[in-house]
Design an enzyme around this catalytic site. Sequence first.
Site, PDB file in Angstrom:
ATOM      1  N   LYS A 152       0.826  -1.208   0.000  1.00  0.00           N
ATOM      2  CA  LYS A 152       0.000   0.000   0.000  1.00  0.00           C
ATOM      3  C   LYS A 152       0.864   1.264   0.000  1.00  0.00           C
ATOM      4  O   LYS A 152       0.627   2.192  -0.758  1.00  0.00           O
ATOM      5  CB  LYS A 152      -0.946   0.002   1.197  1.00  0.00           C
ATOM      6  CG  LYS A 152      -1.892   1.195   1.223  1.00  0.00           C
ATOM      7  CD  LYS A 152      -2.748   1.240   2.481  1.00  0.00           C
ATOM      8  CE  LYS A 152      -3.775   0.159   2.503  1.00  0.00           C
ATOM      9  NZ  LYS A 152      -4.726   0.295   3.642  1.00  0.00           N
ATOM     10  N   GLU A 171      10.517  -5.597   3.310  1.00  0.00           N
ATOM     11  CA  GLU A 171      10.659  -6.936   2.731  1.00  0.00           C
ATOM     12  C   GLU A 171      10.195  -6.935   1.273  1.00  0.00           C
ATOM     13  O   GLU A 171      10.867  -7.479   0.383  1.00  0.00           O
ATOM     14  CB  GLU A 171       9.844  -7.964   3.526  1.00  0.00           C
ATOM     15  CG  GLU A 171      10.270  -8.134   4.970  1.00  0.00           C
ATOM     16  CD  GLU A 171       9.487  -7.260   5.932  1.00  0.00           C
ATOM     17  OE1 GLU A 171       9.474  -7.572   7.141  1.00  0.00           O
ATOM     18  OE2 GLU A 171       8.878  -6.261   5.469  1.00  0.00           O
ATOM     19  N   GLY A 209      -4.771  -4.633   5.650  1.00  0.00           N
ATOM     20  CA  GLY A 209      -3.997  -5.590   4.870  1.00  0.00           C
ATOM     21  C   GLY A 209      -4.546  -7.000   4.894  1.00  0.00           C
ATOM     22  O   GLY A 209      -4.664  -7.658   3.849  1.00  0.00           O
ATOM     23  N   ARG A 210      -4.906  -7.495   6.073  1.00  0.00           N
ATOM     24  CA  ARG A 210      -5.371  -8.881   6.179  1.00  0.00           C
ATOM     25  C   ARG A 210      -6.803  -9.042   5.694  1.00  0.00           C
ATOM     26  O   ARG A 210      -7.355 -10.146   5.734  1.00  0.00           O
ATOM     27  CB  ARG A 210      -5.194  -9.385   7.602  1.00  0.00           C
ATOM     28  CG  ARG A 210      -5.916  -8.567   8.665  1.00  0.00           C
ATOM     29  CD  ARG A 210      -5.436  -8.943  10.069  1.00  0.00           C
ATOM     30  NE  ARG A 210      -6.015  -8.100  11.100  1.00  0.00           N
ATOM     31  CZ  ARG A 210      -5.552  -6.897  11.436  1.00  0.00           C
ATOM     32  NH1 ARG A 210      -4.506  -6.390  10.797  1.00  0.00           N
ATOM     33  NH2 ARG A 210      -6.109  -6.199  12.409  1.00  0.00           N
ATOM     34  N   GLU A 241      -3.704 -11.442  14.527  1.00  0.00           N
ATOM     35  CA  GLU A 241      -3.333 -10.046  14.335  1.00  0.00           C
ATOM     36  C   GLU A 241      -4.502  -9.121  14.656  1.00  0.00           C
ATOM     37  O   GLU A 241      -4.312  -7.982  15.056  1.00  0.00           O
ATOM     38  CB  GLU A 241      -2.842  -9.804  12.911  1.00  0.00           C
ATOM     39  CG  GLU A 241      -2.091  -8.491  12.742  1.00  0.00           C
ATOM     40  CD  GLU A 241      -1.324  -8.401  11.431  1.00  0.00           C
ATOM     41  OE1 GLU A 241      -1.970  -8.189  10.381  1.00  0.00           O
ATOM     42  OE2 GLU A 241      -0.093  -8.554  11.446  1.00  0.00           O
ATOM     43  N   HIS A 257      -1.674 -37.741  10.802  1.00  0.00           N
ATOM     44  CA  HIS A 257      -0.406 -38.450  10.945  1.00  0.00           C
ATOM     45  C   HIS A 257       0.684 -37.536  11.488  1.00  0.00           C
ATOM     46  O   HIS A 257       1.865 -37.867  11.396  1.00  0.00           O
ATOM     47  CB  HIS A 257       0.006 -39.054   9.599  1.00  0.00           C
ATOM     48  CG  HIS A 257      -0.954 -40.088   9.102  1.00  0.00           C
ATOM     49  ND1 HIS A 257      -0.811 -41.427   9.360  1.00  0.00           N
ATOM     50  CD2 HIS A 257      -2.109 -39.961   8.400  1.00  0.00           C
ATOM     51  CE1 HIS A 257      -1.815 -42.100   8.820  1.00  0.00           C
ATOM     52  NE2 HIS A 257      -2.616 -41.232   8.223  1.00  0.00           N
ATOM     53  N   LYS A 265       9.669  -4.006  14.013  1.00  0.00           N
ATOM     54  CA  LYS A 265      10.112  -3.312  12.798  1.00  0.00           C
ATOM     55  C   LYS A 265      11.112  -2.211  13.129  1.00  0.00           C
ATOM     56  O   LYS A 265      12.136  -2.044  12.456  1.00  0.00           O
ATOM     57  CB  LYS A 265       8.908  -2.706  12.079  1.00  0.00           C
ATOM     58  CG  LYS A 265       7.982  -3.700  11.409  1.00  0.00           C
ATOM     59  CD  LYS A 265       6.849  -2.948  10.706  1.00  0.00           C
ATOM     60  CE  LYS A 265       5.900  -3.866   9.999  1.00  0.00           C
ATOM     61  NZ  LYS A 265       4.802  -3.119   9.336  1.00  0.00           N
TER      62      LYS A 265
END
Length: 527
Positions: free
Chosen positions: A189, A195, A247-248, A333, A364, A492
């Site tokens: 955004k 990153e 964002g999420r 979050e 398993h 951050k």
Amino acid sequence: MWTELKAKAAAVADRHMLDLFEADPDRANRFSAQTGDMRLDYSKTNLDDDTRDQLLALADAADWQAKRDAMFAGAPINQTEGRAVLHTALRNLDGGAVMVDDADVMPGVLDTLARMRSYADAVRGSDITDVINIGIGGSDLGPAMAAQALAPYHDGPRVHFVSNVDGAHIADTLRGLDAKTTLVIVASKTFTTIETMTNARTARAWMKDHGGDPSAQFAALSTNMEKTADFGIPAERVFGFEDWVGGRYSMWGPIGLSVMIAVGPKAFDAFLRGGQAMDRHFCAAEGVENMPLMHALVGMWHRQVLGHATRAVLPYDQRLALLPAYFQQLEMESNGKSVTMDGKPVAVESGPVVWGAPGTNGQHAFYQLIHQGTDVIPCEFMIAAQGHEPELRHHHDLLVANCLAQSEALMRGRSLDEARAKVADKFTGDELERQAAHRVFPGNRPSVTLAYPLLDPETLGMIVALYEHRVFVEGVILGINSYDQWGVELGKELATALQPVVEGTESADSKDGSTRGLVAFIHRHRD
């Protein structure tokens, strides 16, 4: 009300779920919620009518309906940042105006969606064979999950997702791709996420070095037009979204561009309509008929009342392999907070640890702990009535049988007498008792099951929106802001300060002893 609910939980702690079914032959129907062809069965829990009524009263006391309506109306319910929360507007294909600060946001939303469709069609009709979406967090997990989930609908370029700043992620993704036929989508955004921008610059250098044309083969999902222009991406290939989309919660809009390119605009629209259908159900259904409300209240009964610290999300669908991680981010979050809207401590436990994996793989790996471990882990199973491979119907029948068997086993358990009977032909005396003890299943362990006909785009949209609204209800009852994420800021800031220390251009003397020692170790073991 929490005190009353915890007292109720203590009073029924020794009650077995099987007794509830015995007393009420219609329990499975009465303790389920349905919308369209989707069914949420929460009958395999220790909830009874009185407890469910108490939970509904808890939600009403939090004024959840008024707050829901405020969210859909564009009110700034994200109070710490002064923002509206309107990811729902991104899927409001057939609704009316949505007002923010006295302006209707829907013309802009629909215009951006039209631009996305046009661009996706152009890419799908070009020589592009591969698309790389570079993002992190919500700019990666959502589209990566959806793209995998909708694999049967892929009829466009292959899509790849890069998120980790670890150079291995971008290197492994680029290896084997043709720079001349690869499109790179940079999803940030602000266009400053470290990153994402580190990976974007690496991809741009790779494209230049291998005969591609970054000026024509890069697109951006961002609101920072100045920085996207500086990066060399023209405005017609920049797709923005407003600050009222977190964002999420963002894959419904431009962040979903990679998915739209993979499956086509028509299938992507169906995904949006699924989300819209769940929105309408959430706004219209009352009480026990409201699926997101009941999903939230069952979850809060397990976490905030009974104190179960974790929640397992167990989709019996290999294509939903990333769904537990997506819901992990959505829940943890959003509701991983310890302070209420007014700055006071949260009165009860906040959100649970969310984790999981697809069945039958999980059986398993970690079901041993779920069935016989000392901690109770509420489970959320998901299953489709049919798969996309009719020629492999026997596979799907086995999958469904396993899903239903696991929830039954968690509820039913196996007593010591039943365990003895299983091995009485092999052992006697003390050895019989020892061997039988290992085969006891405590049972009476809760689960819910979400069932639907087929994992198609509309169903996926309904599932995601269901969990989004569940998180909203939980946040309202806890009195927290589900739409900020200040908990990610400190790390951050410290990483930015540590980078020159790691690079060796600044001293580590001001850091704690552990950090200094680790930096020294890293430096000693570098070339």
